[in-house]
Design a protein around this motif. Structure first.
Motif, mmCIF file in Angstrom:
data_model
loop_
_atom_site.group_PDB
_atom_site.id
_atom_site.type_symbol
_atom_site.label_atom_id
_atom_site.label_comp_id
_atom_site.label_asym_id
_atom_site.label_seq_id
_atom_site.Cartn_x
_atom_site.Cartn_y
_atom_site.Cartn_z
ATOM 1 N N VAL A 99 1.075 -1.168 -0.286
ATOM 2 C CA VAL A 99 0.159 0.400 -0.302
ATOM 3 C C VAL A 99 0.737 1.679 0.294
ATOM 4 O O VAL A 99 0.415 1.731 -0.955
ATOM 5 C CB VAL A 99 -1.305 -0.224 1.326
ATOM 6 C CG1 VAL A 99 -1.624 1.572 0.797
ATOM 7 C CG2 VAL A 99 -1.753 -1.259 0.909
ATOM 8 N N TRP A 100 2.063 1.198 0.556
ATOM 9 C CA TRP A 100 2.604 2.418 1.066
ATOM 10 C C TRP A 100 3.764 2.117 1.855
ATOM 11 O O TRP A 100 3.781 1.212 2.005
ATOM 12 C CB TRP A 100 1.480 3.630 1.914
ATOM 13 C CG TRP A 100 2.767 4.385 2.725
ATOM 14 C CD1 TRP A 100 2.730 5.673 0.941
ATOM 15 C CD2 TRP A 100 3.816 5.418 3.314
ATOM 16 N NE1 TRP A 100 3.555 6.828 1.670
ATOM 17 C CE2 TRP A 100 4.337 6.091 3.376
ATOM 18 C CE3 TRP A 100 4.008 4.164 3.942
ATOM 19 C CZ2 TRP A 100 5.417 6.855 4.000
ATOM 20 C CZ3 TRP A 100 5.321 5.013 5.176
ATOM 21 C CH2 TRP A 100 5.435 6.408 4.965
ATOM 22 N N ALA A 101 5.125 2.529 1.533
ATOM 23 C CA ALA A 101 6.315 2.767 1.893
ATOM 24 C C ALA A 101 7.288 3.832 1.724
ATOM 25 O O ALA A 101 6.751 4.859 0.830
ATOM 26 C CB ALA A 101 7.355 1.670 0.914
ATOM 27 N N LEU A 102 7.498 3.979 2.765
ATOM 28 C CA LEU A 102 8.347 5.580 2.854
ATOM 29 C C LEU A 102 10.044 5.644 1.969
ATOM 30 O O LEU A 102 10.391 4.343 2.425
ATOM 31 C CB LEU A 102 8.818 5.218 4.375
ATOM 32 C CG LEU A 102 9.956 6.428 4.685
ATOM 33 C CD1 LEU A 102 8.866 8.025 4.519
ATOM 34 C CD2 LEU A 102 10.683 6.698 6.364
ATOM 35 N N PRO A 103 9.822 6.468 1.066
ATOM 36 C CA PRO A 103 11.638 6.147 -0.061
ATOM 37 C C PRO A 103 12.309 6.693 1.003
ATOM 38 O O PRO A 103 12.983 7.011 1.942
ATOM 39 C CB PRO A 103 10.832 7.639 -0.564
ATOM 40 C CG PRO A 103 9.941 8.011 -0.290
ATOM 41 C CD PRO A 103 8.807 7.587 0.791
ATOM 42 N N ALA A 104 13.821 6.253 0.049
ATOM 43 C CA ALA A 104 14.625 6.096 1.011
ATOM 44 C C ALA A 104 15.460 7.558 0.877
ATOM 45 O O ALA A 104 15.923 7.937 2.573
ATOM 46 C CB ALA A 104 15.340 5.267 0.099
ATOM 47 N N GLU A 105 14.876 8.145 0.188
ATOM 48 C CA GLU A 105 15.392 9.919 -0.218
ATOM 49 C C GLU A 105 14.476 10.255 -0.286
ATOM 50 O O GLU A 105 13.149 10.372 -0.395
ATOM 51 C CB GLU A 105 16.205 9.845 -0.944
ATOM 52 C CG GLU A 105 16.956 9.543 -1.402
ATOM 53 C CD GLU A 105 18.369 9.442 -0.113
ATOM 54 O OE1 GLU A 105 18.432 10.268 0.435
ATOM 55 O OE2 GLU A 105 19.182 8.977 0.530
ATOM 56 N N PRO A 106 14.226 10.959 0.672
ATOM 57 C CA PRO A 106 12.822 12.380 0.937
ATOM 58 C C PRO A 106 12.761 13.255 -0.169
ATOM 59 O O PRO A 106 13.794 13.142 -1.479
ATOM 60 C CB PRO A 106 13.153 13.555 1.848
ATOM 61 C CG PRO A 106 14.634 13.785 1.818
ATOM 62 C CD PRO A 106 15.283 11.985 1.284
ATOM 63 N N ALA A 107 11.469 13.033 -1.241
ATOM 64 C CA ALA A 107 10.985 13.892 -2.102
ATOM 65 C C ALA A 107 11.148 14.794 -2.211
ATOM 66 O O ALA A 107 11.295 15.795 -0.463
ATOM 67 C CB ALA A 107 9.485 14.236 -2.272
ATOM 68 N N ARG A 108 12.097 15.459 -3.275
ATOM 69 C CA ARG A 108 12.570 17.280 -3.300
ATOM 70 C C ARG A 108 11.460 18.017 -4.195
ATOM 71 O O ARG A 108 11.056 17.857 -5.664
ATOM 72 C CB ARG A 108 13.582 17.305 -3.793
ATOM 73 C CG ARG A 108 14.635 16.063 -3.064
ATOM 74 C CD ARG A 108 16.432 16.490 -2.897
ATOM 75 N NE ARG A 108 16.988 15.298 -2.101
ATOM 76 C CZ ARG A 108 17.746 16.164 -1.399
ATOM 77 N NH1 ARG A 108 17.537 17.104 -0.578
ATOM 78 N NH2 ARG A 108 18.181 15.142 -0.524
#
Length: 108
Positions: A99-108
């Motif tokens: 459903v969802w996963a925290l990306p390894a790098e934040p969105a920019r």
């Protein structure tokens, strides 16, 4: 490599048995899993609920490889004694949908 999440449920009262049996899996099963392309298999337990994270080359191919493997057949028979619903061994399952996963790098 792919990661597949799975969910299974223990029969009532089988929690300690499951933990004890998984303390050390048979060396033949360990080798079969690795030969099938499994890089990691982690199991979390909350009461009777089991959550698996399987890291492997190809989940369907792994299931097909293990279906009739001589190290897996007795292991699955043992698990059938502990699980509420046993495996149908078809290998057609695809696991739990992400459903969802925290990306390894934040969105920019």
């Amino acid at each position: 490599m792919t990661t597949v999440a799975l969910h299974t449920r223990l029969l009532a009262g089988k929690e300690a048995d499951y933990d004890r049996i998984h303390a050390v899996i048979p060396t033949e099963l360990d080798a079969a899993l690795r030969d099938a392309g499994v890089h990691g298999w982690t199991i979390y337990r909350s009461g009777r609920e089991l959550f698996h994270l399987v890291e492997c080359d190809d989940y369907a191919a792994m299931r097909a490889f293990l279906r009739d493997h001589p190290a897996n057949i007795p292991w699955q028979a043992r698990m059938d004694e502990l699980l509420e619903v046993g495996d149908d061994y078809s290998g057609s399952d695809t696991g739990i949908s992400l459903v969802w996963a925290l990306p390894a790098e934040p969105a920019r």
